[in-house]
Structure formats: structure tokens, C-alpha cells
Design a protein around this motif. Structure first.
Motif, PDB file in Angstrom:
ATOM      1  N   SER A  17       8.841  42.732   2.092  1.00 27.17           N
ATOM      2  CA  SER A  17       9.613  41.609   2.644  1.00 27.17           C
ATOM      3  C   SER A  17       8.682  40.802   3.547  1.00 27.17           C
ATOM      4  O   SER A  17       8.652  40.998   4.763  1.00 27.17           O
ATOM      5  N   PRO A  18       7.915  39.892   2.976  1.00 27.52           N
ATOM      6  CA  PRO A  18       6.901  39.167   3.755  1.00 27.52           C
ATOM      7  C   PRO A  18       7.464  38.504   5.004  1.00 27.52           C
ATOM      8  O   PRO A  18       6.797  38.436   6.032  1.00 27.52           O
ATOM      9  N   SER A  19       8.701  38.033   4.919  1.00 28.28           N
ATOM     10  CA  SER A  19       9.286  37.291   6.046  1.00 28.28           C
ATOM     11  C   SER A  19       9.452  38.178   7.280  1.00 28.28           C
ATOM     12  O   SER A  19       9.556  37.672   8.393  1.00 28.28           O
ATOM     13  N   ILE A  31      11.503  31.747   6.360  1.00 27.38           N
ATOM     14  CA  ILE A  31      11.745  31.333   4.971  1.00 27.38           C
ATOM     15  C   ILE A  31      12.280  29.903   4.932  1.00 27.38           C
ATOM     16  O   ILE A  31      11.811  29.074   4.146  1.00 27.38           O
ATOM     17  N   GLY A  86       7.269  32.811  -4.544  1.00 21.94           N
ATOM     18  CA  GLY A  86       8.713  32.963  -4.393  1.00 21.94           C
ATOM     19  C   GLY A  86       9.263  34.147  -5.175  1.00 21.94           C
ATOM     20  O   GLY A  86      10.391  34.084  -5.678  1.00 21.94           O
ATOM     21  N   TYR A  87       8.451  35.209  -5.243  1.00 15.69           N
ATOM     22  CA  TYR A  87       8.890  36.469  -5.865  1.00 15.69           C
ATOM     23  C   TYR A  87       9.462  36.300  -7.266  1.00 15.69           C
ATOM     24  O   TYR A  87      10.394  36.984  -7.654  1.00 15.69           O
ATOM     25  N   PHE A  90      12.365  32.445  -6.648  1.00 14.10           N
ATOM     26  CA  PHE A  90      12.662  31.298  -5.792  1.00 14.10           C
ATOM     27  C   PHE A  90      11.612  30.203  -6.044  1.00 14.10           C
ATOM     28  O   PHE A  90      10.580  30.460  -6.629  1.00 14.10           O
ATOM     29  N   LEU A  91      11.904  29.022  -5.528  1.00  7.71           N
ATOM     30  CA  LEU A  91      10.994  27.869  -5.546  1.00  7.71           C
ATOM     31  C   LEU A  91      10.779  27.304  -6.962  1.00  7.71           C
ATOM     32  O   LEU A  91      11.273  27.858  -7.950  1.00  7.71           O
ATOM     33  N   HIS A 152      -0.016  31.296  -5.134  1.00  9.88           N
ATOM     34  CA  HIS A 152       0.409  31.950  -3.902  1.00  9.88           C
ATOM     35  C   HIS A 152       1.430  33.045  -4.204  1.00  9.88           C
ATOM     36  O   HIS A 152       2.396  32.793  -4.933  1.00  9.88           O
ATOM     37  N   TYR A 195      14.424  45.780  -3.987  1.00 12.00           N
ATOM     38  CA  TYR A 195      15.343  44.645  -4.220  1.00 12.00           C
ATOM     39  C   TYR A 195      14.673  43.516  -5.000  1.00 12.00           C
ATOM     40  O   TYR A 195      15.347  42.736  -5.674  1.00 12.00           O
ATOM     41  N   PHE A 269       3.308  33.062   4.822  1.00 11.10           N
ATOM     42  CA  PHE A 269       3.779  31.700   4.536  1.00 11.10           C
ATOM     43  C   PHE A 269       2.802  30.633   5.034  1.00 11.10           C
ATOM     44  O   PHE A 269       2.479  29.701   4.314  1.00 11.10           O
TER      45      PHE A 269
HETATM   46  N1  LIG Z   1      12.666  38.486   0.666  1.00 12.50           N
HETATM   47  C1  LIG Z   1      11.459  37.793   0.674  1.00 12.50           C
HETATM   48  C2  LIG Z   1      11.731  36.368   0.282  1.00 12.50           C
HETATM   49  C3  LIG Z   1      10.510  35.637  -0.161  1.00 12.50           C
HETATM   50  O1  LIG Z   1       9.491  36.223  -0.371  1.00 12.50           O
HETATM   51  C4  LIG Z   1      10.629  34.167  -0.374  1.00 12.50           C
HETATM   52  C5  LIG Z   1      11.861  33.535  -0.233  1.00 12.50           C
HETATM   53  C6  LIG Z   1      11.977  32.168  -0.417  1.00 12.50           C
HETATM   54  C7  LIG Z   1      10.873  31.432  -0.723  1.00 12.50           C
HETATM   55  C8  LIG Z   1       9.639  32.050  -0.863  1.00 12.50           C
HETATM   56  C9  LIG Z   1       9.516  33.429  -0.662  1.00 12.50           C
HETATM   57  N2  LIG Z   1       8.338  34.115  -0.754  1.00 12.50           N
HETATM   58  C10 LIG Z   1       7.127  33.639  -0.991  1.00 12.50           C
HETATM   59  O2  LIG Z   1       6.829  32.553  -1.359  1.00 12.50           O
HETATM   60  C11 LIG Z   1      10.836  37.884   2.055  1.00 12.50           C
HETATM   61  O3  LIG Z   1      11.166  38.786   2.791  1.00 12.50           O
HETATM   62  O4  LIG Z   1      10.001  37.073   2.422  1.00 12.50           O
END
Ligand SMILES: N[C@@H](CC(=O)c1ccccc1NC=O)C(=O)O
Length: 293
Positions: A17-19, A31, A86-87, A90-91, A152, A195, A269
Motif C-alpha cells: 500500500s504505497p500511500s 492518493i 495505478g496498480y 486506476f488512472l 511508473h 487486495y 507518488f
Molecule cells: N492502495 C494503493 C492505491 C494506489 O496505489 C493508487 C491509487 C490511485 C492512483 C494511483 C495509485 N498508485 C500508483 O500509482 C495505495 O495504497 O497506494
């Protein structure tokens, strides 16, 4: 009390979970700020650059790319393809032109590729889409002086899969001069039970065949002339840092032209967001790699 298997899963999910590792903000805020920075940067690039938006590279609805074009008469025209993160869920390309401004200023063409994120797309499809996009770009822009990749996170994984392609089933063999792999994942096995895999639904077999760490011999055959930069953020999680370090070491042990960049004062990020800035360390490095510093 949780039994140990559950404890291990919690820790694994935290590591992936990078965030939750950003020293700047809370997980939710980092995020939100990331998506906002990428969107605004992309809008800025679209307002400043000459663009070709939503150019198809295949038949599929999601198989489209955006081109950001420099104003130059130079015959030395490098092109960099950016693969967003974005895993794999996402994005999209609408948030992926943010790094174009400092690059087009120096006479570099920037291409942001879209691909079908999960749940619409699965891992095999996304990998085949980015490969196809690279072939399409070379076919359309045969006059460029060099082809480069930048990805990325999940996009660094996809970029590494492009480098590891057996091109014999394709119409041409791309010669990729350089690749910037930023905060990537190169071994998909650890995320199978997390997840992250819920929308992806990868089986072990799918994860193995799409892990760059397992495909280094193929990368050596296909991309031996490519200068690879493996970049990781100081504040990426220990697991993310280990993924980069191990992939770097495997590439280096194979005799490839690879450099490791541990980028100080960045998190998962900010390491990529800062590419909007021409003075940022990785922007300068990317330009230098393309002979445009
Ligand atoms: N659950 C992931 C979510 C994530 O990686 C992410 C979510 C929205 C947009 C970009 C993401 N990650 C990398 O670009 C986190 O913890 O960062």
C-alpha cells in the motif's frame, strides 16, 4: 488474537500500500493529491503542446494513445513512451501527459499510452496492449532518432514486460535505447494473496508468466542494447525497495547496462509527480539519457 497467517497478510498488504508510506500526507490525501497533480499537469501539457489525442493503436476501445509534439525542426527527435501506474486498476492516459512540458521544451516527443485497466482488462491483455502500442508508435514515427520507455509503479512493470518481449510474433522488432523504470513491481507473486489482486484475479501461472524477474534471459535477448534505469523512492516501502533492488541486481548480474537510482526525499507518488519540473533530478537524467540535456 489474529493467527499468524492473517498477521502476515496484514503486513504484506501494508507493504503493498504505497500511500501508507508517504511522510507527506495521510494515505487518502496522498492518493487524492497524486491524481490531482497528474490531471492538472496533463491539462497544462495539453494547453501548451501541440497534441494528437486518442490515436488508436489497435481495434479495442481502450487501445488509444496521446502524442505531445515539440516545436522543432531538429532531425534528432527522440520519443519517450510513458506507461502510467495505478496498480493496473486506476488512472489512464487522461492523467498521463503531465511530464510532457519539460521534455517537449527540449525537443522530445512524448507519448502517453492508455490500456484496459482491471476489471475490464486482465494482466495478459494489458501486457499485450502496451507491446502493441510500442510497435504502432514505431510504425507511425519511423523518423524518430531513438525510442525510450518510462513507466511508473504498475507502468514500470509493464515497461519491463515490453523490454522482455519475444518480438518474433510481431511485425517489427523495436530497438529501445533506454528505459526508466520508476518504483516498479517486477515479481508479481507476492501480490497474489493481497487486495491488489482482487480486481486482477491473477492465478499463480498468470503471475509467473508476467513477472519480469522471471524473464531476464528474454530481456537479455531482446533488449541487450537498452540502458535501463531502475529508480526507487527513498520512502517507498521496504518491499517496494526490495523489488527494485533485486531486479536491478539480476539485470546487472546478466551483464546488462543498468543503473540504480535511489531518489532522496521522494515517496512512491512524488518520485513521478516531480517530472513536471525540468530541474528535477529524474527529468534531467531522462533528458541526459536522450542526449538532450
Ligand atoms: N492502495 C494503493 C492505491 C494506489 O496505489 C493508487 C491509487 C490511485 C492512483 C494511483 C495509485 N498508485 C500508483 O500509482 C495505495 O495504497 O497506494
Amino acid at each position: 488474537m489474529k493467527h499468524s497467517a492473517e498477521m502476515e497478510k496484514d503486513e504484506l498488504e501494508r507493504q503493498y500500500s504505497p500511500s501508507r508510506w508517504s511522510p507527506r500526507m495521510s494515505a487518502d490525501d496522498v492518493i487524492k493529491a497524486h491524481v490531482k497533480a497528474l490531471k492538472e499537469g496533463t491539462e497544462q501539457a495539453r494547453s501548451l503542446a501541440q497534441t494528437l489525442l486518442s490515436v488508436p493503436y489497435g481495434e479495442g476501445e481502450g487501445e488509444k494513445l496521446d502524442v505531445y509534439i515539440p516545436r522543432t525542426n531538429s532531425l534528432d527527435l527522440p520519443l519517450v513512451i510513458y506507461i502510467h501506474g495505478g496498480y493496473w486498476q486506476f488512472l489512464g492516459k487522461e492523467e498521463s501527459g503531465f511530464m510532457a512540458v519539460p521534455l517537449i521544451d527540449k525537443g522530445v516527443v512524448v507519448v502517453a499510452v492508455g490500456y484496459d485497466i482491471a476489471p475490464k482488462g486482465n494482466m495478459d491483455l494489458m501486457v499485450s496492449q502496451v507491446r502493441k502500442s510500442v510497435v504502432s508508435v514505431i510504425e507511425q514515427y519511423s523518423h524518430i532518432s531513438g525510442l525510450y520507455l518510462c513507466g511508473h509503479s504498475a507502468g514500470a512493470h509493464l515497461a519491463a514486460m515490453v523490454l522482455s518481449t519475444d518480438w518474433s510474433q510481431y511485425s517489427i522488432t523495436p530497438q529501445i535505447k533506454g528505459a526508466f523504470l520508476v518504483s516498479g513491481i517486477y515479481d508479481l507473486l507476492p501480490i497474489l494473496s493481497t487486495y491488489v489482486n482482487e480486481p486482477l484475479k491473477m492465478t499463480q501461472e498468470v503471475a509467473v508468466r508476467n513477472s519480469p524477474s522471471q524473464l531476464v534471459p528474454q530481456l537479455k535477448l531482446s533488449s541487450s542494447d537498452c540502458h535501463i534505469v531502475v529508480a526507487v523512492a527513498e520512502n517507498d516501502s521496504p518491499e517496494f525497495r526490495k523489488q527494485s533492488e533485486e531486479y536491478y541486481k539480476t539485470l546487472e548480474a546478466s551483464g546488462l547496462n543498468v543503473t540504480m537510482e535511489d531518489v532522496a526525499n521522494t515517496d512512491h507518488f512524488s518520485i513521478i509527480e516531480q517530472l513536471v519540473d525540468g530541474e528535477y533530478h529524474l527529468t534531467k537524467l531522462l533528458l541526459k539519457m536522450m542526449g538532450k540535456s
